[in-house]
Design an enzyme around this catalytic site. Structure first.
Site, mmCIF file in Angstrom:
data_model
loop_
_atom_site.group_PDB
_atom_site.id
_atom_site.type_symbol
_atom_site.label_atom_id
_atom_site.label_comp_id
_atom_site.label_asym_id
_atom_site.label_seq_id
_atom_site.Cartn_x
_atom_site.Cartn_y
_atom_site.Cartn_z
ATOM 1 N N LYS A 51 16.336 80.317 27.237
ATOM 2 C CA LYS A 51 16.971 80.772 26.001
ATOM 3 C C LYS A 51 16.449 82.131 25.550
ATOM 4 O O LYS A 51 17.107 82.810 24.765
ATOM 5 C CB LYS A 51 16.803 79.734 24.896
ATOM 6 C CG LYS A 51 17.279 78.315 25.257
ATOM 7 C CD LYS A 51 18.615 78.295 25.946
ATOM 8 C CE LYS A 51 19.148 76.918 26.299
ATOM 9 N NZ LYS A 51 18.300 76.049 27.103
ATOM 10 N N TYR A 264 21.683 62.114 28.487
ATOM 11 C CA TYR A 264 20.881 63.293 28.141
ATOM 12 C C TYR A 264 19.510 62.867 27.594
ATOM 13 O O TYR A 264 19.424 62.013 26.692
ATOM 14 C CB TYR A 264 21.611 64.121 27.073
ATOM 15 C CG TYR A 264 20.783 65.285 26.582
ATOM 16 C CD1 TYR A 264 20.710 66.471 27.309
ATOM 17 C CD2 TYR A 264 20.040 65.194 25.406
ATOM 18 C CE1 TYR A 264 19.934 67.528 26.870
ATOM 19 C CE2 TYR A 264 19.261 66.255 24.963
ATOM 20 C CZ TYR A 264 19.207 67.410 25.700
ATOM 21 O OH TYR A 264 18.425 68.459 25.278
ATOM 22 N N TYR A 290 15.705 68.749 31.866
ATOM 23 C CA TYR A 290 16.589 69.678 32.605
ATOM 24 C C TYR A 290 16.120 69.895 34.041
ATOM 25 O O TYR A 290 16.776 69.475 35.000
ATOM 26 C CB TYR A 290 16.649 71.031 31.877
ATOM 27 C CG TYR A 290 17.233 70.965 30.506
ATOM 28 C CD1 TYR A 290 18.614 71.058 30.311
ATOM 29 C CD2 TYR A 290 16.425 70.814 29.377
ATOM 30 C CE1 TYR A 290 19.158 71.003 29.041
ATOM 31 C CE2 TYR A 290 16.969 70.749 28.103
ATOM 32 C CZ TYR A 290 18.330 70.845 27.940
ATOM 33 O OH TYR A 290 18.879 70.779 26.692
HETATM 34 C C1 LIG Z 1 18.818 74.786 27.648
HETATM 35 C C2 LIG Z 1 18.106 74.501 28.905
HETATM 36 C C3 LIG Z 1 18.793 74.396 30.127
HETATM 37 C C4 LIG Z 1 20.282 74.434 30.229
HETATM 38 O O1 LIG Z 1 20.814 75.708 30.073
HETATM 39 P P1 LIG Z 1 22.300 75.821 29.532
HETATM 40 O O2 LIG Z 1 22.558 77.265 29.500
HETATM 41 O O3 LIG Z 1 22.295 75.160 28.193
HETATM 42 O O4 LIG Z 1 23.175 75.081 30.474
HETATM 43 C C5 LIG Z 1 18.077 74.199 31.275
HETATM 44 N N1 LIG Z 1 16.743 74.075 31.240
HETATM 45 C C6 LIG Z 1 16.048 74.148 30.100
HETATM 46 C C7 LIG Z 1 14.580 73.959 30.166
HETATM 47 C C8 LIG Z 1 16.699 74.363 28.891
HETATM 48 O O5 LIG Z 1 15.993 74.415 27.759
#
Ligand SMILES: *Cc1c(COP(=O)(O)O)cnc(C)c1O
Length: 333
Positions: A51, A264, A290
């Site tokens: 992010k 999720y 993730y």
């Molecule tokens: C938000 C996030 C993702 C996913 O990315 P998106 O752009 O939302 O698909 C993957 N890994 C981590 C650690 C995240 O915080």
């Protein structure tokens, strides 16, 4: 290329490194793919993660519009919320986080540690919502309320995944393409977690722009392939529309939903094994929500032969290790 305004938050380029011990662990007969990692866990700011790149575009836009408060949404353990809280602090803005208690059956740590703890340290105001609410209505209400208080809110969608935020990953792909060239490697597959979709979409746009000729394999952490695919392809089109450009030769959209498990943020045995394997072979922390599931997807593709022994695969590490502290009961090994 149409350069837009950004602010600097990330330490770039992030490292790009080979993981020979992981490759070896996945190829008992010595016949395994060459595995590399793009270390966006090392974007440096606020504990790192994907992010940070998106926020370089989004916060620049907020400042341009004269905002004084960033507002965003996510789950209680949202990494995006943590990075947004820090980006607000760094730019002298207030931050309101609309967090949803959407992941069932979690331990006490989920509600007190990890990203939740860091959000508070970064000075964000947290508002907690029960699951099942209407996200758009919650966001609209918070923004209206701030305006009524004469604040100037700037709303960032879940995961920072609109066209502007996703554009950062188009740039990041170009950064990776240079690193791959310097290493003298040709990439066959990029494996990336697919959540709100902006990272996957930006990478796809970048692969199309760079004419890289590799496959981009998303591993969904929440939705079905069909649902996630609709979101990602919409975002790719939005990126090109934002830049006023025509899409060239399209790269196939591929999303594997076999690692979602119960949902999720819900742990799976394959995620736990993946987190432990990467930690124990390479000394690298991936995360439970993730990258652990995305790495489980990569491992399954190597085992099934979908990623072949002569292939070069890049795993895009998007960060998230603070989330490990929210799941202590899951790691018993
Ligand atoms: C938000 C996030 C993702 C996913 O990315 P998106 O752009 O939302 O698909 C993957 N890994 C981590 C650690 C995240 O915080």
């Amino acid at each position: 290329m149409n350069r837009r305004e950004t602010i600097r938050l990330a330490l770039l380029p992030t490292p790009f490194e080979q993981l020979p011990r992981l490759s070896e662990a996945l190829s008992p007969n010595g016949q395994g793919p060459s595995i590399w990692m793009k270390r966006d866990d090392c974007t440096g700011f606020a504990g790192g993660g994907n992010k940070v790149r998106k926020l370089e575009y989004l916060v620049a836009e907020a400042l341009k519009q004269g905002a004084d408060t960033l507002v965003t949404m996510g789950a209680i353990q949202s990494n995006h919320a943590r990075q947004t809280a820090a980006a607000a602090a760094r730019n002298g803005l207030a931050c309101v986080l609309l967090l949803t208690d959407s992941v069932a059956d979690r331990s006490e740590s989920y509600r007190s540690n990890g990203n939740w703890l860091l959000d508070r340290i970064f000075g964000a105001e947290i508002r907690l919502f029960p699951p099942g609410g209407d996200a758009t209505a919650i966001a609209d209400e918070a923004v209206a309320e701030l305006k009524a208080q004469r604040k100037r809110p700037y709303f960032i969608p879940v995961g920072g995944s609109n066209a502007l935020g996703s554009l950062a990953y188009r740039d990041a792909l170009l950064e990776l393409a240079e690193q791959a060239k310097a290493e003298g490697i040709s990439i066959d597959h990029i494996v990336v977690p697919t959540g709100s979709g902006g990272t996957h979409a930006g990478i796809l746009a970048g692969v199309e722009d760079a004419g890289l000729g590799c496959r981009v394999q998303g591993v969904s952490v929440s939705r079905s392939s069909e649902q996630a695919g609709a979101i990602v392809s919409g975002l790719v089109n939005d990126i090109y529309a934002l830049e006023g450009r025509q899409r060239g030769k399209q790269v196939a959209l591929e999303i594997d939903h076999s690692q979602v498990g119960p949902g999720y943020g819900q742990p799976t045995p394959a995620m736990i094994q993946a987190v432990e394997l990467v930690a124990r072979t390479e000394g690298i922390l991936i995360d439970p929500v993730y990258t652990g599931k995305a790495m489980a997807g990569l491992i399954a593709k190597v085992r099934s032969g979908a990623i072949g022994p002569d292939d070069t695969v890049v795993f895009w590490h998007t960060g998230g290790a603070p989330g490990l502290y929210a799941y202590p009961e899951v790691f018993q090994g």
